[in-house]
Design a protein around this motif. Structure first.
Motif, PDB file in Angstrom:
ATOM      1  N   ALA A  88     171.682 -51.765  41.330  1.00  0.00           N
ATOM      2  CA  ALA A  88     171.548 -52.809  42.333  1.00  0.00           C
ATOM      3  C   ALA A  88     170.429 -53.778  41.984  1.00  0.00           C
ATOM      4  N   ALA A 137     175.864 -54.169  42.197  1.00  0.00           N
ATOM      5  CA  ALA A 137     176.002 -54.661  43.563  1.00  0.00           C
ATOM      6  C   ALA A 137     174.663 -55.135  44.096  1.00  0.00           C
ATOM      7  N   PRO A 138     174.684 -56.018  45.103  1.00  0.00           N
ATOM      8  CA  PRO A 138     173.439 -56.413  45.756  1.00  0.00           C
ATOM      9  C   PRO A 138     172.793 -55.214  46.459  1.00  0.00           C
ATOM     10  N   TYR A 139     171.470 -55.232  46.497  1.00  0.00           N
ATOM     11  CA  TYR A 139     170.715 -54.147  47.118  1.00  0.00           C
ATOM     12  C   TYR A 139     170.671 -54.365  48.615  1.00  0.00           C
ATOM     13  N   ARG A 147     170.078 -59.782  46.249  1.00  0.00           N
ATOM     14  CA  ARG A 147     171.246 -60.663  46.292  1.00  0.00           C
ATOM     15  C   ARG A 147     170.995 -61.992  45.596  1.00  0.00           C
ATOM     16  N   ASP A 148     169.787 -62.565  45.776  1.00  0.00           N
ATOM     17  CA  ASP A 148     169.542 -63.884  45.194  1.00  0.00           C
ATOM     18  C   ASP A 148     169.405 -63.840  43.665  1.00  0.00           C
ATOM     19  N   PHE A 179     171.594 -62.629  41.710  1.00  0.00           N
ATOM     20  CA  PHE A 179     172.922 -62.751  41.132  1.00  0.00           C
ATOM     21  C   PHE A 179     173.271 -64.200  40.811  1.00  0.00           C
TER      22      PHE A 179
END
Length: 289
Positions: free
Chosen positions: A278, A59-61, A281-282, A284
């Motif tokens: 985690a 998952a995103p942090y 987000r960027d 991913f």
């Protein structure tokens, strides 16, 4: 009496959800579901450090995920190790690919035990926290993998061979310089890596410096094949890491510390994997040239 017992329990057990602060529960159903809500995906930091293995994350942090990791790591919420370990096991499965443990009955699974290698924390950090959070999660993940039919064990063979600075205030280049050459496989640890499928595990990837350095240390003692299976160098001993073998023919040479041909041989055609809870987000978005 019941109210008195609950008040006493509140003194020694968490009274708020570690993710969102909901009362009367160490982990609410909503935050528990966050880690399993999205399928684990490949992540790549930008810039991507040399030698970084293939990394998957759950998952995103941010948000509840960030709070859960911090509660487990920094605030001693050890009860979270189970749910974090289960999430890590899902990431390991994703990294193993379609021939891994979740494959259907018509797909042949790859043989071999999954060897989870935790990235070691700095000694001062372990002392300050009173536990090693990544190793604790790795043990929980290995248990979950075994429970669901995948042979797995933890090979905690990496250690720091020199002191490193706190990474929190460093940029990507500073982290690479801080960690360069900082890790090694402990004496007697190399044989524990033979014959399995190596997966480096950590709680979080940011710049990738820690995973890249851990991968370098593993490559010094193990050949990692395309399917992730490993074979250990016969000369990969503590003494051998300090010596350069002289006079051997190149095709017979098994291990030369720091030799360029050794790095090329290790990197060519290998698939070393890493799994984390985690990532930013960027990271991913992996469609990069």
């Amino acid at each position: 009496m019941r109210g008195w017992w609950r008040d006493l329990t509140d003194l020694v057990l968490p009274t708020e959800c570690a993710g969102c602060g909901a009362p009367r529960t160490p982990l609410c159903a909503r935050c528990r579901a966050v880690l399993g809500a999205a399928s684990p995906r490949r992540v790549r930091p930008l810039p991507e450090p040399p030698g970084l293995p293939v990394v998957h994350a759950a998952a995103p942090y941010g948000g509840a995920v960030r709070e859960l990791l911090l509660a487990h790591k920094e605030r001693g919420a050890l009860a979270l190790a189970g749910v974090l370990g289960a999430a890590l096991a899902d990431v390991v499965r994703a990294g193993l690919g379609p021939a891994g443990p979740r494959a259907g009955p018509t797909v042949r699974r790859r043989p071999g035990t999954v060897l989870l290698v935790p990235v070691p924390s700095a000694r001062w950090a372990v002392r300050a926290r009173g536990h090693d959070p990544v190793r604790r999660m790795a043990l929980a993940a290995a248990g979950e993998l075994r429970r669901t039919g995948t042979p797995a064990r933890v090979a905690a063979v990496l250690r720091q061979r020199r002191a490193v600075a706190d990474q929190s205030g460093l940029d990507a280049r500073g982290r690479l310089e801080n960690l360069a050459g900082a890790l090694e496989v402990a004496a007697g640890g190399a044989p524990l890596l033979s014959g399995g499928r190596l997966v480096l595990v950590d709680d979080l990837v940011t710049t990738g410096a820690s995973l890249a350095e851990a991968a370098r240390a593993l490559r010094e003692v193990a050949v990692i094949h395309r399917d992730g299976a490993t074979a250990v160098y016969a000369a990969a001993t503590r003494e051998g890491r300090e010596e350069r073998r002289i006079g051997a023919r190149p095709e017979k040479e098994q291990w030369v510390h720091g030799a360029p041909e050794n790095a090329v041989r290790n990197a060519a055609g290998e698939t070393l994997r890493a799994a984390v809870i985690a990532a930013p987000r960027d990271s991913f978005g992996i469609s990069r040239n």
